[in-house]
Design a protein around this motif. Structure first.
Motif, PDB file in Angstrom:
ATOM      1  N   ALA A   1      74.840  57.406  66.865  1.00 46.85           N
ATOM      2  CA  ALA A   1      75.325  58.447  67.773  1.00 46.85           C
ATOM      3  C   ALA A   1      74.230  58.881  68.747  1.00 46.85           C
ATOM      4  N   THR A   2      73.012  59.036  68.246  1.00 50.23           N
ATOM      5  CA  THR A   2      71.922  59.438  69.131  1.00 50.23           C
ATOM      6  C   THR A   2      71.571  58.308  70.096  1.00 50.23           C
ATOM      7  N   SER A   3      71.714  57.058  69.646  1.00 49.89           N
ATOM      8  CA  SER A   3      71.482  55.906  70.520  1.00 49.89           C
ATOM      9  C   SER A   3      72.507  55.870  71.645  1.00 49.89           C
ATOM     10  N   LYS A   4      73.758  56.142  71.303  1.00 48.58           N
ATOM     11  CA  LYS A   4      74.826  56.133  72.317  1.00 48.58           C
ATOM     12  C   LYS A   4      74.652  57.267  73.315  1.00 48.58           C
ATOM     13  N   ALA A   5      74.164  58.410  72.834  1.00 52.89           N
ATOM     14  CA  ALA A   5      73.935  59.539  73.743  1.00 52.89           C
ATOM     15  C   ALA A   5      72.873  59.178  74.775  1.00 52.89           C
ATOM     16  N   LEU A   6      71.792  58.546  74.323  1.00 52.83           N
ATOM     17  CA  LEU A   6      70.734  58.142  75.251  1.00 52.83           C
ATOM     18  C   LEU A   6      71.236  57.060  76.195  1.00 52.83           C
ATOM     19  N   ARG A   7      71.964  56.085  75.664  1.00 55.41           N
ATOM     20  CA  ARG A   7      72.498  55.012  76.515  1.00 55.41           C
ATOM     21  C   ARG A   7      73.381  55.586  77.629  1.00 55.41           C
ATOM     22  N   ALA A   8      74.237  56.539  77.287  1.00 52.53           N
ATOM     23  CA  ALA A   8      75.134  57.127  78.287  1.00 52.53           C
ATOM     24  C   ALA A   8      74.334  57.757  79.425  1.00 52.53           C
ATOM     25  N   CYS A   9      73.249  58.442  79.094  1.00 50.24           N
ATOM     26  CA  CYS A   9      72.422  59.068  80.126  1.00 50.24           C
ATOM     27  C   CYS A   9      71.691  58.026  80.973  1.00 50.24           C
ATOM     28  N   MET A  10      71.162  56.992  80.330  1.00 47.81           N
ATOM     29  CA  MET A  10      70.443  55.965  81.075  1.00 47.81           C
ATOM     30  C   MET A  10      71.381  55.213  82.016  1.00 47.81           C
ATOM     31  N   GLU A  11      72.561  54.886  81.532  1.00 46.71           N
ATOM     32  CA  GLU A  11      73.515  54.162  82.373  1.00 46.71           C
ATOM     33  C   GLU A  11      74.015  55.028  83.523  1.00 46.71           C
ATOM     34  N   GLN A  12      74.181  56.308  83.253  1.00 43.81           N
ATOM     35  CA  GLN A  12      74.601  57.240  84.306  1.00 43.81           C
ATOM     36  C   GLN A  12      73.555  57.314  85.411  1.00 43.81           C
ATOM     37  N   ARG A  13      72.311  57.085  85.037  1.00 46.52           N
ATOM     38  CA  ARG A  13      71.217  57.131  86.006  1.00 46.52           C
ATOM     39  C   ARG A  13      70.948  55.762  86.627  1.00 46.52           C
ATOM     40  N   GLY A  14      71.825  54.795  86.343  1.00 44.11           N
ATOM     41  CA  GLY A  14      71.764  53.499  87.012  1.00 44.11           C
ATOM     42  C   GLY A  14      70.946  52.433  86.325  1.00 44.11           C
ATOM     43  N   HIS A  15      70.611  52.630  85.048  1.00 40.64           N
ATOM     44  CA  HIS A  15      69.798  51.653  84.330  1.00 40.64           C
ATOM     45  C   HIS A  15      70.655  50.832  83.371  1.00 40.64           C
ATOM     46  N   THR A  16      70.118  49.711  82.939  1.00 40.93           N
ATOM     47  CA  THR A  16      70.774  48.871  81.937  1.00 40.93           C
ATOM     48  C   THR A  16      70.247  49.258  80.566  1.00 40.93           C
ATOM     49  N   CYS A  17      71.155  49.492  79.626  1.00 39.11           N
ATOM     50  CA  CYS A  17      70.736  49.937  78.300  1.00 39.11           C
ATOM     51  C   CYS A  17      71.587  49.270  77.230  1.00 39.11           C
ATOM     52  N   GLU A  18      70.923  48.629  76.290  1.00 38.90           N
ATOM     53  CA  GLU A  18      71.619  47.924  75.206  1.00 38.90           C
ATOM     54  C   GLU A  18      71.225  48.518  73.859  1.00 38.90           C
ATOM     55  N   ILE A  19      72.224  48.663  72.980  1.00 35.87           N
ATOM     56  CA  ILE A  19      71.967  49.092  71.604  1.00 35.87           C
ATOM     57  C   ILE A  19      72.131  47.881  70.688  1.00 35.87           C
ATOM     58  N   LEU A  20      71.134  47.615  69.870  1.00 32.37           N
ATOM     59  CA  LEU A  20      71.202  46.516  68.915  1.00 32.37           C
ATOM     60  C   LEU A  20      71.222  47.069  67.498  1.00 32.37           C
ATOM     61  N   ASP A  21      72.268  46.720  66.734  1.00 35.80           N
ATOM     62  CA  ASP A  21      72.310  47.063  65.311  1.00 35.80           C
ATOM     63  C   ASP A  21      71.360  46.078  64.621  1.00 35.80           C
ATOM     64  N   THR A  22      70.126  46.481  64.514  1.00 38.90           N
ATOM     65  CA  THR A  22      69.004  45.560  64.326  1.00 38.90           C
ATOM     66  C   THR A  22      69.056  44.764  63.030  1.00 38.90           C
ATOM     67  N   TYR A  23      69.234  45.433  61.901  1.00 37.08           N
ATOM     68  CA  TYR A  23      69.226  44.703  60.640  1.00 37.08           C
ATOM     69  C   TYR A  23      70.417  43.752  60.533  1.00 37.08           C
ATOM     70  N   LYS A  24      71.560  44.145  61.071  1.00 30.79           N
ATOM     71  CA  LYS A  24      72.719  43.252  61.037  1.00 30.79           C
ATOM     72  C   LYS A  24      72.473  42.026  61.911  1.00 30.79           C
ATOM     73  N   PHE A  25      71.735  42.217  62.991  1.00 32.14           N
ATOM     74  CA  PHE A  25      71.386  41.074  63.844  1.00 32.14           C
ATOM     75  C   PHE A  25      70.384  40.157  63.152  1.00 32.14           C
ATOM     76  N   LEU A  26      69.401  40.723  62.513  1.00 26.68           N
ATOM     77  CA  LEU A  26      68.342  39.916  61.903  1.00 26.68           C
ATOM     78  C   LEU A  26      68.797  39.223  60.623  1.00 26.68           C
ATOM     79  N   ALA A  27      69.606  39.903  59.832  1.00 30.17           N
ATOM     80  CA  ALA A  27      70.103  39.346  58.560  1.00 30.17           C
ATOM     81  C   ALA A  27      71.362  40.113  58.200  1.00 30.17           C
ATOM     82  N   LYS A  28      72.490  39.587  58.598  1.00 25.39           N
ATOM     83  CA  LYS A  28      73.745  40.340  58.477  1.00 25.39           C
ATOM     84  C   LYS A  28      74.022  40.856  57.064  1.00 25.39           C
ATOM     85  N   PRO A  29      73.837  40.062  56.008  1.00 29.10           N
ATOM     86  CA  PRO A  29      74.106  40.592  54.656  1.00 29.10           C
ATOM     87  C   PRO A  29      73.254  41.811  54.320  1.00 29.10           C
ATOM     88  N   ILE A  30      71.990  41.802  54.760  1.00 23.04           N
ATOM     89  CA  ILE A  30      71.114  42.938  54.475  1.00 23.04           C
ATOM     90  C   ILE A  30      71.536  44.151  55.299  1.00 23.04           C
TER      91      ILE A  30
END
Length: 370
Positions: A16-45
């Motif tokens: 939720a806090t990541s999405k709040a920051l992303r919304a502000c950055m995108e509103q200001r014209g920047h590109t912002c990506e959220i990565l669910d990091t552990y699921k990306f690195l090793a999905k079972p973990i």
């Protein structure tokens, strides 16, 4: 500018806090990506952390306290990097390095200490461009174990009152950003209480209590709601989050007062506006939202671990009151309605230390980094 936010689904607060920051950055014209990091690195973990935390909160919350205490014991020891978050970071840093090289972010934001540990491992191994700035967001009112050993360029704190704890743990003051735990910009806006109640189908003239159990609807809500129901002339809005089982259980119960039982909602800001008092567990994000709205806040039983520290901080600084086995919610609510001194004290503290525009302030700071 390109921003990469490394988050994890361990509860709802970090995302939720990541999405709040992303919304502000995108509103200001920047590109912002959220990565669910552990699921990306090793999905079972990653899934194990996600489902495991939810199960702990609903069925065995004491286990979380044991895990937290183990982390505190490991913090700073000579064998600290044998502890799972450090060991996992060491095993997966090559995959993370490749991802960063492909996406080429200007700034990396870590909304949980485990991803900050991962970036630290990359930095220590010389596997990341030193020009990429890194920011760690501490999403509670205390510094979790390991934060002071991460190589973040900056650390976001809930407010200025946390600076002494951060510096005592070895973080230089010029690295501390007391801009607040990022919350969605909508929590900085308010609509009139009566208007909010009418919009939400609530009695506009009745004393209204909002009971938020967290995004996952943690355990213990049934007896708490039964206790509140003994307070005459009170309507209650209960948010069960994604816990469908809890929602259905409550819907099957009978109450003396009007009780509105809801699942996950995306307009929590409006329900806070409608309320005379907000009852919540002491999570960093949910309490920050209520403080931003300057609403009387009653804290319930914490998820053992860092939320115990949150309660101490919030009570010590007049930002909330607390209900427990000695002072049940029904009694605290009755006292609150009589105690205009405490209500005024809480409102003044929330106004002074709350950060309504936390995500926006952090977004502005990030813009100046590149």
């Amino acid at each position: 500018m390109k921003i990469l936010i490394l988050s994890m689904t361990v509860g709802q607060g970090h995302n939720a806090t990541s999405k709040a920051l992303r919304a502000c950055m995108e509103q200001r014209g920047h590109t912002c990506e959220i990565l669910d990091t552990y699921k990306f690195l090793a999905k079972p973990i990653g899934l194990g952390f996600d489902k495991g935390y939810t199960a702990m909160g609903r069925f065995v919350p004491k286990l979380n306290e044991n895990i937290y205490k183990a982390a505190e014991k490991a913090n700073g020891r000579s064998d600290m990097k044998m502890y799972f978050p450090w060991a996992f970071a060491n095993l997966t840093k090559s995959k993370m390095q490749k991802y960063i090289e492909e996406t080429k972010p200007d700034v990396i934001v870590c909304s949980i200490v485990m991803t900050a540990i991962l970036i630290t491992s990359l930095k220590e191994a010389g596997m990341i461009d030193p020009d990429i700035k890194s920011i760690g967001i501490v999403t509670d009112y205390s510094l979790h174990p390991f934060w002071e050993y991460t190589a973040m360029d900056y650390f976001v704190a809930a407010n200025e009152l946390l600076i002494p704890e951060f510096t005592a743990r070895g973080i230089a003051e010029n690295k501390i950003l007391p801009t607040g735990i990022p919350i969605a910009p909508k929590f900085a806006r308010c609509i009139a209480q009566k208007e909010a109640r009418e919009k939400l189908g609530l009695d506009p003239d009745m004393f209204t209590v909002l009971m938020a159990s967290g995004g996952m609807g943690f355990a213990g809500l049934v007896p708490v709601l039964q206790d509140i129901d003994t307070v005459e002339g009170t309507q209650v809005v209960t948010i069960c989050g994604t816990n469908t089982r809890l929602k259905n259980k409550l819907l099957a119960m009978d109450f003396n007062n009007p009780v509105h039982i809801l699942g996950f909602v995306d307009n929590m800001d409006e329900y806070i506006d409608a309320a005379d008092a907000v009852i919540t567990k002491p999570g960093g994000l949910s309490t920050s939202e209520a403080i931003a709205k300057e609403k009387p806040m009653i804290l319930t039983k914490p998820m053992p671990g860092v939320e115990n520290m949150n309660i101490a901080f919030l009570l010590n600084n007049s930002l909330a009151v607390h209900a427990n086995e000695y002072q049940p919610l029904s009694m605290v609510l009755k006292q609150m309605r009589l105690n205009d001194v405490k209500l005024s004290e809480m409102k003044r503290a929330q106004k002074k230390w709350g950060k309504k525009n936390s995500a926006g302030m952090l977004a502005k700071f990030i813009e100046k980094l590149v």
